[in-house]
Each structure stands twice: as C-alpha cells, then as structure tokens.
Design a protein around this motif. Structure first.
Motif, short mmCIF file in Angstrom:
data_model
loop_
_atom_site.label_atom_id
_atom_site.label_comp_id
_atom_site.label_asym_id
_atom_site.label_seq_id
_atom_site.Cartn_x
_atom_site.Cartn_y
_atom_site.Cartn_z
N GLN A 116 0.84 -1.18 0.00
CA GLN A 116 0.00 0.00 0.00
C GLN A 116 0.89 1.24 0.00
N GLY A 117 1.11 1.80 -1.18
CA GLY A 117 1.98 2.95 -1.33
C GLY A 117 2.34 3.14 -2.78
N ASP A 118 3.26 4.07 -3.02
CA ASP A 118 3.71 4.35 -4.39
C ASP A 118 5.23 4.21 -4.47
N GLY A 119 5.70 3.73 -5.63
CA GLY A 119 7.12 3.70 -5.91
C GLY A 119 7.35 3.39 -7.37
N GLY A 164 7.41 3.98 -1.41
CA GLY A 164 6.52 3.12 -0.64
C GLY A 164 6.67 3.34 0.85
N PRO A 165 6.00 2.54 1.67
CA PRO A 165 6.10 2.67 3.14
C PRO A 165 7.45 2.19 3.65
N LEU A 223 11.98 5.41 1.15
CA LEU A 223 13.12 6.18 0.63
C LEU A 223 14.25 6.28 1.65
N ILE A 224 13.92 6.11 2.93
CA ILE A 224 14.95 6.19 3.97
C ILE A 224 16.01 5.13 3.72
N ASP A 225 15.60 3.91 3.48
CA ASP A 225 16.53 2.81 3.23
C ASP A 225 17.30 3.04 1.93
#
Length: 629
Positions: free
Chosen positions: A54-57, A72-73, A108-110
């Motif tokens: 559930q998210g976008d990428g 994404g999450p 995006l953090i990772d």
C-alpha cells in the motif's frame, strides 16, 4: 657495437609506435561501440512501477540516468533497495518525493542510506510523523541537494523530459493536494505521475490549461474516490492506467467506482501483477505483465472483477478493417446476422488492419466460418496469419472471424460480412458436335485441321460453372492461318452452326457468375460444301497466281526453269485428281494428271488447273500470263 645498439633501438621504437597505434585503434573501436549502443538505447524510457504494497514507488531509467518517484512505506524499503541493486544502479540522479506521507517516503529512507543520490525533489511542506523525521535526518546525513519544484518548469532525464504540473497552490485542506505531479514525455509517449493529488489539485491543473494528455496514468491516491474526477480523466485520456495498492491493507484499495471510470484503459494493479515494467521507445509502449482488466472489458460494479469483452473498441485497439482488391469487406460484430450476396471471383487476398493505439500489432488470427455450419466464435479453430494478409484460393461461402491482438495484449474479435467466393474458373469444358473427333483443346495446343465435315457443322459448348453458377458463353471463329486475338469481337451463345465453307478453329470463352474465365479452342476442322476451295499456285516465282477466268492482267516475266505446285482443300470426300494444261503462245495442250509442273525457257502463256474431289465436284482455275526466259 654502437651500430647494433642503434638498430635495436630503432626496432624498439617501431614496436612502441605500433603498440600506440594498436591502443589508439582499440580505444576508438571501443568508443564507437559505446556510441552505437547508446544510439540504440537513447530513445528508450523504462518505467518500473514497484510493488511496494500500500503505497507508491516508481523507477524511471533513460540513457543511463535514473529517477525514483516515491519509495513506498517504511516496510518496503528493503524491497525497493533490492530492486535497485538488481539493476546494478550505483547512483540515483533524482529522487522525487511527491509528498511526505509515510506510504510514499518511508521506503526512501533505506534507499538514501544505500545509494548515492544526486538530487532530491520535494515541496517545502512537512507532515509531522516519525517517518518524515527519519526521512529528513537521512537526507541531512547524506547532504543531498534539495530542489523545490517550479510549476511548468522542465528538466531532462536521458531522452525524456520531465515537467512539473502540481501543486499550484498552498494551504490545502487535504495534505494530499500538496503532491507533486509530473508529466514525463519520451518521443511520442507520455506518462503522468500524480502522487496522491485529489480533486482540488486536479481542478487547478485544468484551470492552468496544462497539457495533461498522457498515454499512461499513475492513478492518484491508489484509486481513492477523492481523486480521478471525470473531467480530469477526460483531459488525461490515458490508454493505460496503473494503480499502486494493496487490496488486503486496511484501506482496501482499489475503489470499484474508480475502476469503472477506467474501463476504457488497460488497468494494471501492483497488488495483482507485482512490479510492472513498461518500456517506451518513443513511439510505442510495451509492458512485461498482463493487465488486471483490458481496455473495453467491463468492471462488475458489485465485485470489481473484470468481465472480458471482445466487442468494445477503445483507443488501444480500434477501427479493424478488411481490404480486398478494389473494395473492402465490412467488419461486423461476431453475432451479427449474415448474408452471402457479395459475389467474388478468383484468388482473393484479404489485408487486415487496425489502429493499435500506443502499441503495435502482435498477431492476427482468423477462422473460416462456412455458411452451411453453425458457427460459434467460442469454439472455432483459430489460425495465425504470418503477417496481416490472408489469401483464399478455394471456393468458399461464409464469413471469416478475425482476432486482432496488439503487443499490450488488447484483443477484439470481429467477423467479415458474408460473401461467396468462386475461386475456380469454369471446369470440364467440352463441345458436342455432329462431326466426330472435334474436342476442346488448350489454346496453346497445335492442330493439323484433320477433321473434315461432309455437311454443316453444329457445335454446342458446355462447362461446369461452379459455385457462382452460369455467367455467359462466347465464341469466335478463327480461320486457319489467322492469329487469335482475344480483344476482337466475341459472339454470345453456347451453340453454333457453320453452313458455309470454313477451315479453322472456334475459340470458346466460358465466364462464370463471379467473372472467372476459361478459354478453349476446338480441334481444327474443315467444311467444304460443293467444290474444292482455297486453290493455290505456289512457286519461287511469286508473281504467278490464279486470276479471274480469262483475265489478261498481271502479265510477268520469270527466269527459267519455273516449278509450279498446285493445291486445294477438297473437303470430306477427299481428292480425286489434280490436272493441269499449258496454253503456250495461244495453243492449248492436253490435260495432264499431276500437282506440279516444271516450265522451261521459251514458254509464253498461262496454266490451267482442274481440281476434282471424289464426288465429282470440280473447279478449274487459270493463272495470269507469264513468259519464261
């Protein structure tokens, strides 16, 4: 010793020079090879819609440059990172964070921790959340350059151009309207990435008059009802739509109402297909997955399931046609009524075409549906055309089912109008005659004109005209020694009676109802009614000929000796005799049997010849006056 060292030095210098030249050529070849590879790939844009739950990428790649739109999450961070590593990516030129919701920036953090990042594009808004704080810390730790987008501005990503479309305001009631919207254009293809933009942002883009028309729409806010207004969707007019969602997540996306709005597009879902990769070469787009629902299919309003349809035309696949020489076959729905009044003849090439939208032809399949059978499109046996042309060369009555498929997998099935094809020229051509031995021959056959009739000749011509039935029969009399010319006048009719003297053949042209033609000729024959005909003198002295009885015209002088040969056509009874008599200097001699005579020097007069058949019919001819010197 010094001379030897100098020679060795010269050899070493030569080897060095050769080595340098070899190295230069190798480098040039390598550069040319790289240029060639780049030239081949320069127009390609690859877009991967990553399955982040559930998210976008989405990852965009063109000519060695990379842009990641959302990640994404937080839980999807390793998934996105591993996907990028599988592409052997070392540096991400641009990261675009559409907005600061966790299901867009968490992953995006990772990514930021594991890759070199050139630029970060995001708005100057913030959304108080742990994921947002962690994201900002990761950006600061890597000292990534941050860019605030300017609406209407553009930049290049390889061969593609990225243009900012939203947000066009501030202080939105819904934070989702802060989403950055970009249109990515590659050649003739275009993609619209909308983040979670809702109806307010959509209206602002419409009011700005932006060119929103795009081939591929990344559906905003995972298909939420607050996005994808009909007016906005009409402006985008996509061929393909992509929903990044997870039906099993608490939000339970996608929304059936939005799916219904998207029925005229190929609908892709990351929760169904996983990561979806599309490649644009600047003219067409191909995808590596099958869509959840094809353009033209029906979305069930209660279940959201896709119901396959082979009848609806959409911009992805439309305007099927079937062309034949000088005409076309109407394309009908597979269950339309049929008639077979259209009559065609000969070998029939049929060329099938359609408009394939942002794709191109994958294949065309066909199935013959004979009129005498009950045909069901669900049970026919399909055959694939090698190109887009079908050639029928056998008799057929019915219609043809045609299945058009483009490279995205869009399919429509049509059938041609019913028609009757008579592909076979008239067969079993024959002639019935009162003269035995007269047959129909190929027009190239040689013949001796050996058949002789004792009375008027009757001829009746017949043929099998095939599925299109009778058209017409024509004949042409071609006397012996005359060349056949099919452009000359023909006489309609299948019966003929020859009552006058005639030696030759009769050419016959059979035409069926579809216009197929077969031309034959009869065996050569002769009919001589009362007395020998076609009497002739042949000689090297061509000026000696038969003339009107007693005529003194045509006087000539010839060189001795002169050999004269006499011939005639004697009809069915055959030859009884040929006799000649010489009239020399006004004195007639006796009748002598013979079909030739040699006349010597000193002769001055003419020759009489009598031709007699076995029935006693005869004709007497005389030559012109001549002198032999």
């Amino acid at each position: 010793m010094i001379q030897k060292r100098q020679k060795n030095k010269q050899k070493i210098d030569s080897f060095k020079l050769f080595g340098c030249l070899f190295l230069c050529l190798t480098l040039i070849f390598s550069m040319l090879r790289n240029i060639t590879v780049s030239a081949m790939d320069i127009d390609n844009l690859t877009v991967s819609f990553i399955n982040v739950g559930q998210g976008d990428g989405a990852l965009l790649e063109s000519n060695g440059m990379y842009m990641l739109i959302d990640g994404g999450p937080t839980a999807a961070g390793p998934t996105v990172t591993n996907f990028l590593k599988s592409k052997k990516i070392k540096k991400i030129d641009y990261i675009l964070a559409t907005h600061q919701h966790e299901d867009h920036i968490g992953g995006l953090i990772d990514v930021i921790k594991n890759f070199e990042v050139g630029n970060l594009i995001m708005t100057n808004t913030s959304f108080p959340d742990t994921s947002y704080n962690n994201f900002i810390d990761a950006v600061k730790n890597k000292k990534i350059k941050t860019i605030t987008p300017v609406m209407g501005a553009s930049f290049h990503l390889g061969s593609a151009t990225v243009t900012f479309m939203a947000p066009n305001g501030s202080g939105y009631e819904s934070y989702n309207d802060n989403s950055i919207v970009v249109k990515v254009v590659n050649g003739e293809n275009s993609f619209l990435f909308t983040g979670d933009a809702e109806s307010i942002s959509e209206k602002e883009m419409l009011d700005k008059g932006y060119d929103l028309k795009s081939d591929v729409l990344k559906v905003a806010h995972h298909s939420a009802l607050t996005s994808t207004t009909q007016e906005f969707l009409n402006a985008v007019d996509p061929s393909i739509s992509v929903i990044s969602c997870d039906e099993n997540a608490p939000a339970r996306f996608p929304r059936i109402t939005t799916l219904k709005k998207l029925e005229n597009t190929d609908i892709y879902r990351t929760d169904i297909s996983g990561t979806i990769t599309m490649v644009s070469d600047g003219k067409e787009i191909v995808a590596d997955k099958i869509p959840y629902s094809y353009a033209g299919d029906t979305i069930d309003i209660l279940t959201g399931k896709s119901i396959k349809s082979n009848t609806a035309e959409t911009k992805n696949l439309s305007n099927p046609s079937a062309s034949i020489p000088g005409n076309s076959l109407t394309m009908q729905n597979e269950y339309d009524d049929e008639d077979y009044e259209l009559l065609l003849g000969g070998t029939l090439p049929i060329v099938f075409n359609a408009d394939y939208g942002v794709s191109s032809l994958e294949k065309i399949e066909y199935a013959l549906a004979p009129a005498e059978l009950f045909n069901d499109v669900d049970n026919v046996e399909w055959a694939q055309l090698s190109k887009n042309e079908l050639i029928l060369n056998e008799d057929f009555m019915g219609c043809i089912y045609v299945k058009f498929v483009n490279k995205l997998g869009n399919t429509i099935i049509r059938k041609t109008q019913g028609f009757t094809l008579d592909a076979t020229p008239p067969e079993n051509c024959n002639v019935v005659s009162n003269v035995s031995g007269i047959n129909l021959l190929d027009i190239s056959a040689t013949d001796s004109y050996s058949k002789k009739a004792s009375g008027p000749v009757t001829l009746q011509f017949n043929a099998d005209f095939g599925i299109s039935d009778y058209g017409k029969t024509e004949y042409m009399l071609v006397p012996r020694g005359t060349e056949f010319n099919p452009e000359q006048s023909w006489t309609n009719g299948n019966t003929l009676t020859i009552k006058k003297d005639y030696i030759g053949t009769v050419y016959v042209r059979f035409t069926d109802g579809a216009g197929n033609v077969t031309t034959k000729k009869t065996t050569g024959f002769s009919y001589v009614s009362k007395q020998p005909i076609n009497t002739m003198i042949t000689s090297k002295a061509k000026d000696i000929q038969f003339v009107n009885w007693g005529s003194k015209s045509g006087y000539t002088t010839v060189k001795a000796p002169v050999l004269l040969n006499f011939s005639a056509d004697f009809g069915a009874s055959g030859i009884e005799s040929i006799q000649y008599m010489l009239e020399d200097n006004g004195q007639k001699g006796k009748w002598i049997n013979g079909n030739s005579v040699t006349i010597k020097k000193g002769f001055n007069g003419r020759v009489y010849v009598r031709f007699t058949d076995k029935k006693g019919n005869y004709v007497t001819k005389n030559s012109n006056l001549f002198t032999v010197k």
